[in-house]
Motif scaffolding. Sequence first.
Motif, PDB file in Angstrom:
ATOM      1  N   VAL A  85      -0.335   5.008  -9.013  1.00  0.00           N
ATOM      2  CA  VAL A  85      -0.012   4.752  -7.491  1.00  0.00           C
ATOM      3  C   VAL A  85      -1.106   5.266  -6.650  1.00  0.00           C
ATOM      4  O   VAL A  85      -1.577   6.338  -7.015  1.00  0.00           O
ATOM      5  CB  VAL A  85       1.490   5.282  -6.878  1.00  0.00           C
ATOM      6  CG1 VAL A  85       1.492   7.010  -7.295  1.00  0.00           C
ATOM      7  CG2 VAL A  85       1.634   5.020  -5.656  1.00  0.00           C
ATOM      8  N   SER A  86      -1.651   4.388  -5.781  1.00  0.00           N
ATOM      9  CA  SER A  86      -2.749   4.699  -4.976  1.00  0.00           C
ATOM     10  C   SER A  86      -3.888   5.405  -5.864  1.00  0.00           C
ATOM     11  O   SER A  86      -4.675   6.090  -5.499  1.00  0.00           O
ATOM     12  CB  SER A  86      -2.369   5.841  -4.184  1.00  0.00           C
ATOM     13  OG  SER A  86      -1.441   5.394  -2.991  1.00  0.00           O
TER      14      SER A  86
ATOM     15  N   GLU B 142       4.325   0.414  -5.020  1.00  0.00           N
ATOM     16  CA  GLU B 142       3.079   0.173  -5.114  1.00  0.00           C
ATOM     17  C   GLU B 142       2.879   0.683  -6.388  1.00  0.00           C
ATOM     18  O   GLU B 142       1.398   1.104  -6.407  1.00  0.00           O
ATOM     19  CB  GLU B 142       2.523   1.112  -3.873  1.00  0.00           C
ATOM     20  CG  GLU B 142       2.845   0.694  -2.527  1.00  0.00           C
ATOM     21  CD  GLU B 142       1.861  -0.316  -1.746  1.00  0.00           C
ATOM     22  OE1 GLU B 142       0.753  -0.252  -2.022  1.00  0.00           O
ATOM     23  OE2 GLU B 142       2.221  -0.893  -0.791  1.00  0.00           O
TER      24      GLU B 142
ATOM     25  N   ASP C 107       1.033   0.131  -9.903  1.00  0.00           N
ATOM     26  CA  ASP C 107       0.340  -0.637 -10.481  1.00  0.00           C
ATOM     27  C   ASP C 107      -0.121  -0.482 -11.938  1.00  0.00           C
ATOM     28  O   ASP C 107      -0.220   0.718 -12.126  1.00  0.00           O
ATOM     29  CB  ASP C 107      -1.135  -0.718  -9.792  1.00  0.00           C
ATOM     30  CG  ASP C 107      -2.282  -1.777 -10.156  1.00  0.00           C
ATOM     31  OD1 ASP C 107      -1.783  -2.884 -10.371  1.00  0.00           O
ATOM     32  OD2 ASP C 107      -3.256  -1.420  -9.673  1.00  0.00           O
TER      33      ASP C 107
ATOM     34  N   LEU D 186       4.122   5.613   1.617  1.00  0.00           N
ATOM     35  CA  LEU D 186       4.759   5.267   0.382  1.00  0.00           C
ATOM     36  C   LEU D 186       6.139   5.854   0.454  1.00  0.00           C
ATOM     37  O   LEU D 186       7.147   5.080  -0.256  1.00  0.00           O
ATOM     38  CB  LEU D 186       3.903   6.202  -0.810  1.00  0.00           C
ATOM     39  CG  LEU D 186       2.731   5.432  -1.203  1.00  0.00           C
ATOM     40  CD1 LEU D 186       2.065   6.273  -2.378  1.00  0.00           C
ATOM     41  CD2 LEU D 186       3.016   3.873  -1.904  1.00  0.00           C
TER      42      LEU D 186
ATOM     43  N   GLU E 299      -1.138   8.243   3.407  1.00  0.00           N
ATOM     44  CA  GLU E 299      -0.549   7.639   2.196  1.00  0.00           C
ATOM     45  C   GLU E 299       0.744   7.981   1.806  1.00  0.00           C
ATOM     46  O   GLU E 299       1.532   6.975   1.367  1.00  0.00           O
ATOM     47  CB  GLU E 299      -1.781   7.749   0.996  1.00  0.00           C
ATOM     48  CG  GLU E 299      -1.565   6.842  -0.187  1.00  0.00           C
ATOM     49  CD  GLU E 299      -1.521   5.254   0.221  1.00  0.00           C
ATOM     50  OE1 GLU E 299      -1.348   4.421  -0.642  1.00  0.00           O
ATOM     51  OE2 GLU E 299      -2.210   5.010   1.219  1.00  0.00           O
TER      52      GLU E 299
END
Length: 119
Positions: A31-32, A15, A17, A115, A111
């Motif tokens: 991440v998040s 995840e 980004d 992950l 969360e």
Amino acid sequence: MQRTALIDYLAQLPEADSSFPFGPEAEVFKVSGKMFALVAHYNGEWRITLKGTPVDNIFLCEQFTGIIPGYHMNKQHWITVSLEQDVNASMICDLAKQSYTLVVSKLPKGERTRLQMLE
């Protein structure tokens, strides 16, 4: 370590980004929605800024000339690592993974669990 290899490594973390909120010379990985790495070109060399524990960060800065307290970051919680000095590629990847893990550990439990299942 080559910048492109580092970018590829960071992008494969679950995840992860990336974006360029500070301009084309600084790629931020989150991440998040929480930053765990910043790859940028400073003073003619590529560097990565990573989150770490204060104790580890002090030790790393004392042991390696290529590691300094986080550039434009909280000097206790972040380090900046040169990709072109005395820190090998394997260690840079380990430090990046530790930064990612540290950020994930501070996320809300749901969360964090989601992950961790992706790893």
